[in-house]
Write an enzyme that holds these catalytic residues in place. Structure first.
Site, PDB file in Angstrom:
ATOM      1  CD  GLU A 258      18.117  46.008  25.627  1.00 40.17           C
ATOM      2  OE1 GLU A 258      17.669  45.953  26.931  1.00 40.17           O
ATOM      3  OE2 GLU A 258      18.092  46.901  24.825  1.00 40.17           O
TER       4      GLU A 258
ATOM      5  CG  HIS B 240      17.651  50.973  23.000  1.00 44.69           C
ATOM      6  ND1 HIS B 240      16.464  50.874  22.515  1.00 44.69           N
ATOM      7  CD2 HIS B 240      17.671  50.560  24.368  1.00 44.69           C
ATOM      8  CE1 HIS B 240      15.503  50.382  23.460  1.00 44.69           C
ATOM      9  NE2 HIS B 240      16.348  50.208  24.538  1.00 44.69           N
TER      10      HIS B 240
HETATM   11  C1  PEP Z   1      15.149  48.566  27.238  1.00 47.08           C
HETATM   12  O1  PEP Z   1      14.825  49.604  27.111  1.00 47.08           O
HETATM   13  O2  PEP Z   1      16.435  48.454  26.831  1.00 47.08           O
HETATM   14  C2  PEP Z   1      14.522  47.554  27.776  1.00 47.08           C
HETATM   15  C3  PEP Z   1      15.075  46.403  27.914  1.00 47.08           C
HETATM   16  O3  PEP Z   1      13.385  48.044  28.302  1.00 47.08           O
HETATM   17  P1  PEP Z   1      12.024  46.956  29.048  1.00 47.08           P
HETATM   18  O4  PEP Z   1      12.805  46.562  30.013  1.00 47.08           O
HETATM   19  O5  PEP Z   1      10.870  47.994  29.330  1.00 47.08           O
HETATM   20  O6  PEP Z   1      11.659  45.928  28.127  1.00 47.08           O
END
Ligand code: PEP
Length: 262
Positions: free
Chosen positions: A168, A96
């Site tokens: 992400e 992450h």
């Molecule tokens: C995450 O923690 O992987 C994430 C995508 O957080 P958020 O949805 O708050 O942006």
């Protein structure tokens, strides 16, 4: 026909006591039904994993840990191994951006965690994504390439086919600015990630690996990502702490699965 179940993962991060985690799981139970085509995964903190594993309805929810250490056992004070987690969770989130950035997890460490995860019979949810600075200088593809290629380097094609990769972009995560990513942008990067997998392991494996999108997703905008061809679900942070929003995300996925994909 798409035979994959849509995967919706709630990352509760370092929030909620054990009692608050139980309450949230209970509330989620009231708003989320068991759907054959949707898999809902909850990722509470380590302390809450054990009690939740006894409390949740396994037909509705699966559990994920947010991290683990790559050694299976030994004198590693303060760490929790994948082998210790293997009876509790189906998934572990690895790499992450908060781990890469705040805890300086290297590409090598993440590679070793992915291998340890698979070795212990747990499915990795590997997070990849570029920072805002990397995006601005046009390095997105290079970063995704390096993160994907290094993390998968010790796996067989069967192991890769069974895993999950979450795209992400760091700049889209709520804790790092939360700029909303345009679905077109996300589509290009999801395709690029699959292409990297195809280059390494062939197109069959690339088709099978599940690729999620995550970054400030909530119940209002989730459909724009879930309807992208090649997007198999979402990793949700902030909105997963609110049972109505998280329930709304699952509901949106359910409704979309009843419509033909674009
Ligand atoms: C995450 O923690 O992987 C994430 C995508 O957080 P958020 O949805 O708050 O942006």
């Amino acid at each position: 026909m798409n035979t994959k179940r849509t995967l919706i993962v709630g990352n509760w991060k370092m929030h909620l006591t054990v009692a608050q985690s139980s309450l949230l799981a209970h509330r989620l139970h009231t708003v989320i039904a068991a759907h054959r085509d949707i898999e809902v995964v909850l990722a509470p903190n380590f302390l809450a994993l054990q009690p939740l594993s006894l409390e949740i309805d396994r037909r509705r929810f699966r559990l994920a840990a947010q991290n683990a250490y790559f050694k299976d056992e030994g004198a590693y004070t303060g760490e929790v191994s994948f082998s210790l987690l293997s009876e509790l969770v189906h998934y572990v989130i690895i790499g992450h951006s908060e781990r890469r950035i705040y805890f300086e997890e290297s590409l090598e460490m993440i590679r070793d965690k992915v291998a340890a995860c698979v070795r212990n019979g747990i499915t990795p949810i590997l997070c990849v994504g570029e920072t805002s600075a990397e995006r601005k200088v046009g390095e997105t593809k290079q970063v995704l390439h390096d993160q994907v290629v290094s993390a998968l380097s010790n796996l067989t094609s069967e192991e890769v086919a069974g895993m999950v990769i979450a795209y992400e972009p760091v700049w889209a995560i709520s804790t790092f600015g939360g700029e909303l990513a345009k679905p077109d942008h996300v589509k290009g990067d999801i395709d690029f990630i699959r292409h990297q997998v195809a280059e390494l392991y062939g197109s069959d494996t690339a088709k099978k690996v599940r690729v999620l999108y995550g970054g400030s997703v909530d119940d209002h905008i989730v459909s724009g990502y879930l309807e992208l061809p090649g997007c198999d679900g979402t990793l949700v942070g902030g909105a997963s702490l609110n049972y109505q929003k998280f329930g709304g995300i699952v509901e949106a996925a359910y409704r979309l699965n009843r419509k033909p994909k674009k």
